[in-house]
Design a protein around this motif. Structure first.
Motif, short mmCIF file in Angstrom:
data_model
loop_
_atom_site.label_atom_id
_atom_site.label_comp_id
_atom_site.label_asym_id
_atom_site.label_seq_id
_atom_site.Cartn_x
_atom_site.Cartn_y
_atom_site.Cartn_z
N SER A 468 0.86 -1.19 0.00
CA SER A 468 0.00 0.00 0.00
C SER A 468 0.89 1.23 0.00
O SER A 468 1.96 1.21 0.60
N PRO A 469 0.45 2.33 -0.62
CA PRO A 469 1.20 3.58 -0.46
C PRO A 469 1.15 4.02 1.01
O PRO A 469 0.18 3.71 1.72
N ILE A 470 2.20 4.70 1.46
CA ILE A 470 2.27 5.11 2.86
C ILE A 470 1.73 6.53 3.00
O ILE A 470 2.10 7.42 2.24
N SER A 471 0.88 6.74 3.97
CA SER A 471 0.46 8.12 4.24
C SER A 471 0.72 8.45 5.69
O SER A 471 0.85 7.56 6.53
N GLY A 472 0.82 9.74 5.97
CA GLY A 472 1.04 10.18 7.35
C GLY A 472 2.50 10.26 7.72
O GLY A 472 2.84 10.45 8.88
N SER A 474 6.42 12.01 6.69
CA SER A 474 7.09 13.05 5.90
C SER A 474 7.94 12.38 4.83
O SER A 474 8.22 11.18 4.91
N ASN A 475 8.34 13.15 3.81
CA ASN A 475 9.18 12.57 2.76
C ASN A 475 10.43 11.93 3.35
O ASN A 475 10.89 10.90 2.87
N THR A 478 9.40 8.50 5.02
CA THR A 478 8.63 7.50 4.27
C THR A 478 9.44 6.22 4.05
O THR A 478 8.92 5.12 4.17
N ARG A 552 -0.93 3.46 6.87
CA ARG A 552 -0.87 4.67 7.70
C ARG A 552 -0.02 4.42 8.94
O ARG A 552 -0.05 3.34 9.51
#
Ligand SMILES: *[C@@H]1O[C@H](CO)[C@@H](O)[C@H](O)[C@H]1NC(C)=O
Ligand SMILES: *[C@@H]1O[C@H](CO)[C@@H](O)[C@H](O)[C@H]1NC(C)=O
Ligand SMILES: *[C@@H]1O[C@H](CO)[C@@H](O)[C@H](O)[C@H]1NC(C)=O
Ligand SMILES: *[C@@H]1O[C@H](CO)[C@@H](O)[C@H](O)[C@H]1NC(C)=O
Ligand SMILES: *[C@@H]1O[C@H](CO)[C@@H](O)[C@H](O)[C@H]1NC(C)=O
Ligand SMILES: *[C@@H]1O[C@H](CO)[C@@H](O)[C@H](O)[C@H]1NC(C)=O
Ligand SMILES: *[C@@H]1O[C@H](CO)[C@@H](O)[C@H](O)[C@H]1NC(C)=O
Ligand SMILES: *[C@@H]1O[C@H](CO)[C@@H](O)[C@H](O)[C@H]1NC(C)=O
Ligand SMILES: *[C@@H]1O[C@H](CO)[C@@H](O)[C@H](O)[C@H]1NC(C)=O
Ligand SMILES: *[C@@H]1O[C@H](CO)[C@@H](O)[C@H](O)[C@H]1NC(C)=O
Ligand SMILES: *[C@@H]1O[C@H](CO)[C@@H](O)[C@H](O)[C@H]1NC(C)=O
Ligand SMILES: *[C@@H]1O[C@H](CO)[C@@H](O)[C@H](O)[C@H]1NC(C)=O
Length: 591
Positions: A468-472, A474-475, A478, A552
């Protein structure tokens, strides 16, 4: 598709099916009755599947079928099988739509297919409840595993007395099991694992005399292990991990000589005794994990020559490792005796056996301890009770595996990933992949211990990359979250050679295995427990729930006192959650 969480993958003998079409060609020009075509249209609409009804919906008009095809149902059988043809008319006898990304609900209209004998809707994203209307079908095989089905099992299900094989694993079905299940006397497989069933096992289940396969693990089912299981004389596979059932095993249990897979964990109560297994001479896999057995390891275990998997970890077994165990070593693949109170010596023949052995966390006390703590597939960390024998490798001793001078005051690890520097903090690389019975230390800084294998998926790596893409995040951070370390059972990180004092422990979690789309990969549920310095700090921890979704970040902060130069963070699976999503054997800690 039939994917089992544990135990043998059994055959389904559909001997009762009458395949009156003896020849495929002969059947091809036959048609379905209009009522079945109408029913199929409604069924397909509810399941959320497109179907072009200008073509014959039967994509297989059955000739003689090897009943064992059902062993691979979904892989070999096309999705609608029509048979029992008479004159010009055939009937739908089987529907197999496993792993088709279906997002609809369970259709009542299956009951209009009055010849339907097998349904496989497993590994989809179906919701809804099991329709009571299905009670009128002559089903033999019903597989709804790995969906989002809710509600209770309807009482009416007990009327499908033809049912031989019922899979409901990995759904959200709840409430008590209905007494009427005891009327399904043809059942030989009942897989109820990883749902939300409560209450006790109904007495009526004692009528299921033909049952060979029973799984109830991962449900908060309560009560004592019932003595009616003594009626299950054909029992081959019994799985009860992570329930709220209480021991001990009833005495009659010892008569079930046909058991080959006995997988039980986290049982409460009990009498501390090793269960009476001496007559179960066909045992192939025995798991009695975390159930407070305080007995000695019985010598007869060594007489069971077809053993492959033996896991007696997280008990309080005492005494020495019996010499008879030598007798089964050649057949064993995994032997987990870790986290017990075994004494005496670690036998030399054990170290030379070449199989995965975990005997970490015991109380061995004989002189001449081994001169190493692991060989890659034998894990012996903290296996000796001595704390002051200076001739012994520090990592063999309980409490203080630091072999140098304590000097560290912090530690950062990128679990499952590469070395990375963020905010001037250097995160250690953690990419080792030998996890089944593994210990490794990295200088005087930190160490890792991991126990458990992925059932039916033994080549699954112990480190994971995100799906899954990671959210929450910072760059900058990540990258920390795109990898994780996994362990099916138990995982321990040690901070070594730390200066004594108070520390902040910050544990970062993201669920990167399950997805948040509308496929069966999204219906997985992961639960595990975490302890720091021997104290439980998280129980039934569910990353996705805590973080409000998969992909997340959730960071859990704790404080810990280090007073003998070691910090120990332990993550453990207690048998809960799903075990077959997205593939077999996936469960346990992720960090
Ligand atoms: C099936 O029907 C087609 C035409 O509808 C015909 O050409 C064919 O011979 C029939 N096959 C059999 C086996 O009856
Ligand atoms: C189910 O049947 C339809 C129509 O024949 C076909 O397009 C589809 O590929 C089949 N699916 C599977 C899984 O067999
Ligand atoms: C189901 O969906 C997944 C993810 O979108 C996709 O990769 C897969 O091919 C789909 N499977 C089928 C049978 O359509
Ligand atoms: C399906 O069965 C229900 C209840 O038995 C009945 O009312 C309905 O007419 C049937 N539908 C079809 C298409 O036969
Ligand atoms: C089981 O079946 C019998 C006979 O058909 C019936 O009398 C009884 O009510 C059923 N039991 C349950 C719990 O449904
Ligand atoms: C139980 O199994 C036996 C042997 O396979 C079979 O003959 C018998 O009919 C089964 N009983 C039921 C109630 O299905
Ligand atoms: C299981 O059921 C209980 C109530 O009995 C509920 O609180 C809980 O949320 C349910 N668990 C899941 C995973 O649905
Ligand atoms: C176990 O089987 C016996 C005899 O076959 C039967 O009388 C008894 O009711 C069964 N026990 C249960 C709990 O069903
Ligand atoms: C074990 O299974 C065999 C074959 O199914 C059966 O004949 C035998 O009675 C069973 N043993 C016991 C102790 O029930
Ligand atoms: C094992 O079987 C033997 C011989 O049938 C019997 O004497 C003994 O009591 C059984 N042991 C247990 C624990 O059931
Ligand atoms: C193991 O089997 C042998 C030979 O069958 C027997 O003599 C011995 O007593 C058994 N040992 C145990 C502990 O059951
Ligand atoms: C993260 O990086 C992307 C492109 O690499 C950039 O567009 C975005 O603004 C950055 N976000 C933050 C919070 O720095």
């Amino acid at each position: 598709m039939t994917r089992f969480s544990d135990g043998v993958v059994p055959f389904l003998f559909l001997c009762a099916l009458v395949w009156s079409c003896s020849e495929t060609v002969h059947c091809r020009n036959q048609t379905l009755p209009q009522s079945e075509v109408e029913a199929l249209k409604k069924i397909w609409a509810k399941l959320g599947k497109h179907w072009d009804f200008t073509v014959n919906p039967c994509n297989r008009i059955s000739g003689p079928v090897d009943p064992r095809d059902y062993y691979y149902i979904g892989d070999l059988l096309p999705n609608v099988t029509c048979a029992t043809c008479q004159a010009n008319t055939c009937h739908v006898t089987s529907i197999s739509l496993s792993g088709q990304n279906l997002t609809g609900s369970l259709p009542d209209e299956l009951s209009n297919l009055t010849f339907l004998q097998a349904i496989d809707l497993s590994f989809n994203y179906l919701n809804g409840i099991i329709p009571a209307a299905w009670a009128s079908t002559p089903l033999i095989y019903l597989d709804l595993g790995a969906n989002r089905i809710t509600g209770r099992i309807p009482n009416e299900l007990g009327r499908i007395t033809t049912l031989q094989n019922l899979h409901l694993e990995s759904n959200l079905i709840e409430g008590p099991l209905p007494q009427s299940l005891g009327n399904l006397t043809s059942l030989w497989l009942l897989n109820l694992a990883s749902n939300n069933f409560t209450g006790t096992l109904p007495e009526s289940l004692g009528n299921l005399k033909n049952i060979t396969y029973f799984t109830i693990g991962g449900n908060p089912i309560t009560g004592k292990i019932p003595s009616f299981i003594g009626n299950w004389t054909q029992l081959d596979t019994l799985e009860m991990q992570g329930t709220s059932l209480e021991g001990p095993f009833p005495p009659i249990f010892s008569t079930l000589q046909n058991i080959t897979y006995l997988v039980v964990s986290d049982l409460k109560g009990g009498d501390g005794k090793f269960p009476p297994l001496q007559n179960m001479t066909h045992l192939y896999k025995l798991v009695l994990r975390n159930m407070s057995i305080t007995d000695e390891l019985p010598a007869y275990i060594g007489n069971m020559t077809i053993f492959r998997y033996l896991d007696l970890s997280f008990n309080a077994l005492t005494g020495q490792i019996p010499d008879s165990l030598k007798g089964i070593l050649s057949g064993l693949i995994y032997l987990f005796l870790n986290n017990n109170k075994l004494t005496g010596a670690i036998p030399d023949w054990m170290l030379k056996s070449g199989i995965h052995i975990d005997i970490s966390y015991n109380s061995f006390n004989a002189p001449n301890a081994p001169c190493y703590c692991s060989t890659g597939i034998v894990n012996m960390v903290s296996s000796y009770s001595s704390i002051d024998d200076n001739s012994m490798k520090p990592c063999l001793r309980r409490n203080n595996p630091c072999s140098g001078v304590p000097k560290n005051s912090n530690l950062f690890i990128n679990c499952g990933g590469h070395k990375i520097t963020i905010d001037k903090n250097e995160y250690q690389e953690d990419m080792d992949n030998q996890g089944a019975s593994y210990y490794n230390s990295y200088g005087d800084k930190w160490a890792l211990s991991s126990t458990g294998y992925f059932t039916y998926n033994e080549s699954q790596p112990y480190v994971a990359k995100n799906v899954s893409p990671i959210s929450g995040a910072s760059n900058a951070t990540t990258e920390l979250y795109t990898t994780a370390r996994l362990s099916p059972i138990s995982l321990t990180y040690y901070g070594l050679c730390l200066l004594n004092g108070n520390y902040t422990v910050r544990l970062h979690f993201v669920e990167i295995i399950f997805t948040n789309d509308k496929t069966y990969s999204a219906v997985g549920r992961r639960f595990f427990d975490v302890s720091i310095q021997g104290e439980w700090v998280l129980r039934d921890f569910n990353i996705a729930k805590e973080a409000n979704g998969t992909g997340r970040v959730t960071i859990q902060n704790f404080s810990a006192m280090v007073n003998s130069n070691t910090l120990e963070i332990h993550l453990q699976w207690a048998g809960k959650g799903t075990r077959n999503i997205p593939s077999y054997g996936v469960h346990g800690p992720l960090i």
